[in-house]
Write an enzyme that holds these catalytic residues in place. Structure first.
Site, PDB file in Angstrom:
ATOM      1  N   ASP A 110      12.564  70.571  14.289  1.00 43.51           N
ATOM      2  CA  ASP A 110      11.135  70.761  13.996  1.00 43.51           C
ATOM      3  C   ASP A 110      10.804  72.173  13.531  1.00 43.51           C
ATOM      4  OD1 ASP A 110      10.876  68.144  14.911  1.00 43.51           O
ATOM      5  OD2 ASP A 110      10.632  68.819  16.981  1.00 43.51           O
ATOM      6  N   LYS A 131      11.578  71.870   8.358  1.00 42.42           N
ATOM      7  CA  LYS A 131      12.536  71.518   7.297  1.00 42.42           C
ATOM      8  C   LYS A 131      11.869  70.682   6.206  1.00 42.42           C
ATOM      9  CE  LYS A 131      15.204  69.624  10.427  1.00 42.42           C
ATOM     10  NZ  LYS A 131      14.493  70.029  11.643  1.00 42.42           N
ATOM     11  N   GLY A 136      11.684  63.593  12.232  1.00 44.30           N
ATOM     12  CA  GLY A 136      10.284  63.468  11.821  1.00 44.30           C
ATOM     13  C   GLY A 136       9.974  64.702  10.993  1.00 44.30           C
ATOM     14  N   HIS A 137       9.929  64.552   9.680  1.00 35.05           N
ATOM     15  CA  HIS A 137       9.740  65.691   8.784  1.00 35.05           C
ATOM     16  C   HIS A 137       8.354  65.620   8.151  1.00 35.05           C
ATOM     17  CE1 HIS A 137      14.392  66.173   8.287  1.00 35.05           C
ATOM     18  NE2 HIS A 137      13.980  66.288   9.537  1.00 35.05           N
ATOM     19  N   GLN A 148      17.457  67.182  12.428  1.00 35.69           N
ATOM     20  CA  GLN A 148      17.780  67.839  13.705  1.00 35.69           C
ATOM     21  C   GLN A 148      18.153  69.297  13.431  1.00 35.69           C
ATOM     22  OE1 GLN A 148      19.414  64.414  13.326  1.00 35.69           O
ATOM     23  NE2 GLN A 148      17.326  63.931  13.848  1.00 35.69           N
TER      24      GLN A 148
HETATM   25  P1  GDP Z   1      10.908  69.350  10.715  1.00 37.23           P
HETATM   26  O1  GDP Z   1      11.358  68.272  11.622  1.00 37.23           O
HETATM   27  O2  GDP Z   1      11.820  70.529  10.733  1.00 37.23           O
HETATM   28  O3  GDP Z   1      10.651  68.876   9.308  1.00 37.23           O
HETATM   29  O4  GDP Z   1       9.515  69.876  11.287  1.00 37.23           O
HETATM   30  P2  GDP Z   1       8.277  68.964  11.811  1.00 37.23           P
HETATM   31  O5  GDP Z   1       7.604  68.390  10.635  1.00 37.23           O
HETATM   32  O6  GDP Z   1       8.729  68.045  12.878  1.00 37.23           O
HETATM   33  O7  GDP Z   1       7.406  70.061  12.531  1.00 37.23           O
HETATM   34  C1  GDP Z   1       6.933  71.184  11.856  1.00 37.23           C
HETATM   35  C2  GDP Z   1       5.396  71.195  12.016  1.00 37.23           C
HETATM   36  O8  GDP Z   1       4.928  72.472  11.680  1.00 37.23           O
HETATM   37  C3  GDP Z   1       4.689  70.232  11.088  1.00 37.23           C
HETATM   38  O9  GDP Z   1       3.528  69.785  11.715  1.00 37.23           O
HETATM   39  C4  GDP Z   1       4.366  71.100   9.877  1.00 37.23           C
HETATM   40  O10 GDP Z   1       3.217  70.624   9.155  1.00 37.23           O
HETATM   41  C5  GDP Z   1       4.049  72.404  10.557  1.00 37.23           C
HETATM   42  N1  GDP Z   1       4.363  73.614   9.774  1.00 37.23           N
HETATM   43  C6  GDP Z   1       5.418  73.867   8.957  1.00 37.23           C
HETATM   44  N2  GDP Z   1       5.392  75.153   8.536  1.00 37.23           N
HETATM   45  C7  GDP Z   1       4.308  75.715   9.096  1.00 37.23           C
HETATM   46  C8  GDP Z   1       3.758  77.048   9.070  1.00 37.23           C
HETATM   47  O11 GDP Z   1       4.278  77.970   8.452  1.00 37.23           O
HETATM   48  N3  GDP Z   1       2.629  77.255   9.819  1.00 37.23           N
HETATM   49  C9  GDP Z   1       2.037  76.265  10.540  1.00 37.23           C
HETATM   50  N4  GDP Z   1       0.951  76.565  11.232  1.00 37.23           N
HETATM   51  N5  GDP Z   1       2.530  75.028  10.594  1.00 37.23           N
HETATM   52  C10 GDP Z   1       3.646  74.754   9.885  1.00 37.23           C
HETATM   53  P1  IMO Z   2      13.882  66.763  13.272  1.00 38.50           P
HETATM   54  O1  IMO Z   2      14.756  66.350  12.116  1.00 38.50           O
HETATM   55  C1  IMO Z   2      13.619  67.672  17.512  1.00 38.50           C
HETATM   56  C2  IMO Z   2      16.329  65.481  20.180  1.00 38.50           C
HETATM   57  C3  IMO Z   2      15.708  64.499  21.157  1.00 38.50           C
HETATM   58  C4  IMO Z   2      16.716  64.597  22.286  1.00 38.50           C
HETATM   59  C5  IMO Z   2      18.044  64.751  21.564  1.00 38.50           C
HETATM   60  C6  IMO Z   2      18.816  63.455  21.385  1.00 38.50           C
HETATM   61  O2  IMO Z   2      12.499  66.275  13.173  1.00 38.50           O
HETATM   62  O3  IMO Z   2      14.011  68.218  13.533  1.00 38.50           O
HETATM   63  P2  IMO Z   2      18.521  61.327  19.845  1.00 38.50           P
HETATM   64  O4  IMO Z   2      17.390  60.341  19.709  1.00 38.50           O
HETATM   65  O5  IMO Z   2      18.875  62.012  18.582  1.00 38.50           O
HETATM   66  O6  IMO Z   2      19.725  60.718  20.511  1.00 38.50           O
HETATM   67  O7  IMO Z   2      17.974  62.435  20.867  1.00 38.50           O
HETATM   68  O8  IMO Z   2      17.732  65.275  20.284  1.00 38.50           O
HETATM   69  N1  IMO Z   2      15.974  65.257  18.757  1.00 38.50           N
HETATM   70  C7  IMO Z   2      15.135  66.035  18.071  1.00 38.50           C
HETATM   71  N2  IMO Z   2      14.369  67.084  18.468  1.00 38.50           N
HETATM   72  N3  IMO Z   2      13.624  67.293  16.232  1.00 38.50           N
HETATM   73  C8  IMO Z   2      14.399  66.259  15.800  1.00 38.50           C
HETATM   74  O9  IMO Z   2      14.515  65.932  14.496  1.00 38.50           O
HETATM   75  C9  IMO Z   2      15.168  65.543  16.747  1.00 38.50           C
HETATM   76  N4  IMO Z   2      15.996  64.492  16.690  1.00 38.50           N
HETATM   77  C10 IMO Z   2      16.494  64.330  17.920  1.00 38.50           C
HETATM   78  O10 IMO Z   2      14.424  64.899  21.533  1.00 38.50           O
HETATM   79  O11 IMO Z   2      16.490  65.786  23.005  1.00 38.50           O
HETATM   80 MG    MG Z   3      10.609  67.100  13.180  1.00 42.03          MG
END
Ligand code: GDP
Ligand code: IMO
Ligand code: MG
Length: 425
Positions: free
Chosen positions: A12, A15, A39-40, A222
């Protein structure tokens, strides 16, 4: 230019947003590991898109998107997501491809994920996303998995029944409800015509693109600290989200990779169980969660939050060979009077680890060592050029770079596409 993008912390990091930004200059975007545990998020204007299996490059019409052989793909999750992407107005025809070698996450893998997690004693629970990821990868290495290409075979539904029988042995042993093989065969029969148009030899497809000098962007899901080999085992996912995974998960050679970009949140978060040395369990953690909107994009779970950890970032730099960093969420730190960077973990006997220890018991007995820097206490979210940033914010970023190595490539100061500053790439 072929780029591998990986998460440097516990996921998270942002990415999805950075992939969306880099897709402008790519021709093909490839997922190489993980599944719908990811979850991107991509924010464009006032619209928020969350992608789980489909590469985040899909929001750029005309760009090819590939699910590589290293992915575990739940056909039901995928179909739902493809429908959603089309409902958002994006045309997928001719530009979405699934490897025939990718593994499928089946209903019984999800049932096993739940049953195994329930059976784990306190302290050993992983807090998985419940998407069947671990059992699907276990089936792959146990050589009893189902590959996407199996749907093309006349005996596909017999294979489904056989795999259910095998999974039932484990489900019964775990005290969980066994699954009806006939029901499963009925459930999966419609998947054959639904998936068929997308299934292809993606290795061939990627190599044709390499030969035509197209740019390929590899989208890691991840992150390094969730890697099955390099992460905080056993509190990890079941794949290799690190840079090497881009080769094994797609069929391209390490020689084809021109650069590695690591995505780094300027503080730290984690979802699920496992060690987190800089975690803030008090009000400061709440502030980060609230300002950063730190709730899981897949499960909605509140993310654990803490200060920036330079030990894991440096480790990620080494393991992945990060050339450039995409640093995100600087704006979330805007109001803190002091920002802290963890530079080591101190043991009770005074020894300080400056590299990440494999032994989690040793880590649990440590206290983080912090370096404190003055905050900037003004808004950075409307900054459009790096040079306009407050000096203290630049000093924070520069100190981190000094500690971890690699160069700054991208700096993100908000969730929206426009709030992305190109710095050194
Ligand atoms: P990912 O799994 O690495 O793609 O990241 P996620 O989408 O799960 O979580 C990143 C969260 O941070 C999302 O809600 C994005 O919209 C938000 N986000 C990304 N970059 C920034 C930033 O520079 N500032 C803020 N405030 N939010 C951001
Ligand atoms: P993105 O791509 C954050 C964590 C789960 C758990 C561990 C194992 O959005 O960054 P799994 O279901 O993969 O067997 O769970 O990994 N986990 C993540 N945490 N971002 C993710 O993906 C994750 N995908 C799995 O919370 O701790
Ligand atoms: Mg994510």
């Amino acid at each position: 230019m072929n780029t591998v993008l990986v998460g440097a912390q516990w996921g998270d990091e942002g990415k999805g947003k950075v992939i969306d930004f880099l897709t402008e200059e790519a021709d093909v975007v490839v997922r190489f590991q993980g599944g719908s545990n990811a979850g991107h998020t991509v924010v464009v204007g006032d619209k928020k898109y969350v992608l789980h299996l489909v590469p985040s490059g899909v929001l750029h019409d005309g760009k090819h998107c590939v699910i590589g052989n290293g992915v575990v793909m739940d056909p039901f999750d995928l179909m739902k997501e493809l429908e959603q992407v089309e409902s958002w107005g994006f045309d997928l025809r001719g530009r979405f491809h699934i490897s025939e070698r990718a593994q499928m996450v089946m209903q019984w893998h999800r049932a096993l994920d739940r049953a195994e997690e329930a059976a784990r004693p306190a302290g050993r629970k992983i807090g998985t996303t419940g998407r069947g990821i671990g059992p699907a990868y276990a089936a792959k290495v146990g050589r009893c998995g189902m590959r996407v290409g199996d749907i093309l075979k006349p005996n596909f539904l017999d294979l489904v029944r056989d795999c259910v029988e095998e999974a039932n042995l484990k489900l019964r042993a775990l005290g969980a409800q066994p699954i009806d093989p006939g029901e499963m065969a009925k459930l999966y029969a419609p998947m054959v015509p639904a998936l068929m148009p997308y299934v292809t030899d993606t290795i061939q497809f990627l190599h044709q693109n390499l030969e035509a000098k197209k740019s390929i962007l590899f989208e890691g899901a991840q992150a390094t600290m969730l890697d099955i080999d390099f992460g905080t085992y056993p509190f990890v996912t079941s794949s290799n989200p690190t840079a090497g995974g881009a080769c094994t998960g797609s069929g391209i050679s390490p020689r084809a990779i021109d650069r590695v970009i690591g995505v780094l949140k300027l503080y730290t978060t984690r979802v699920g169980e496992g060690p987190f040395p800089t975690e803030l369990t008090g009000p400061e953690g709440e502030v980060l969660r609230r300002r950063g909107g730190e709730f899981g994009a897949t499960t909605g779970r509140p993310r654990r939050c803490g200060w920036f950890d330079a030990v894991i970032a440096r480790y990620a730099q080494r393991v992945n060979g990060v050339d450039f960093w995409a640093m995100t969420k600087l704006d979330v730190l805007d109001e803190f009077p002091v920002v802290r960077i963890c530079t080591g973990y101190r043991r009770a006997d005074g020894f300080v680890y400056t590299t990440f220890p494999a032994d989690l018991d040793a880590l649990a007995a440590c206290e983080p060592v912090y370096e404190d820097l003055p905050g900037w206490q003004c808004s950075t979210s409307s900054v459009t050029d790096y040079s306009e940033l407050p000096e203290n914010a630049k000093a924070y970023v520069n100190r981190i770079l000094e500690l971890i190595g690699g160069k700054l490539g991208v700096l993100s100061v908000g969730p929206a596409r426009e709030t992305t500053l190109r710095v050194g790439i």
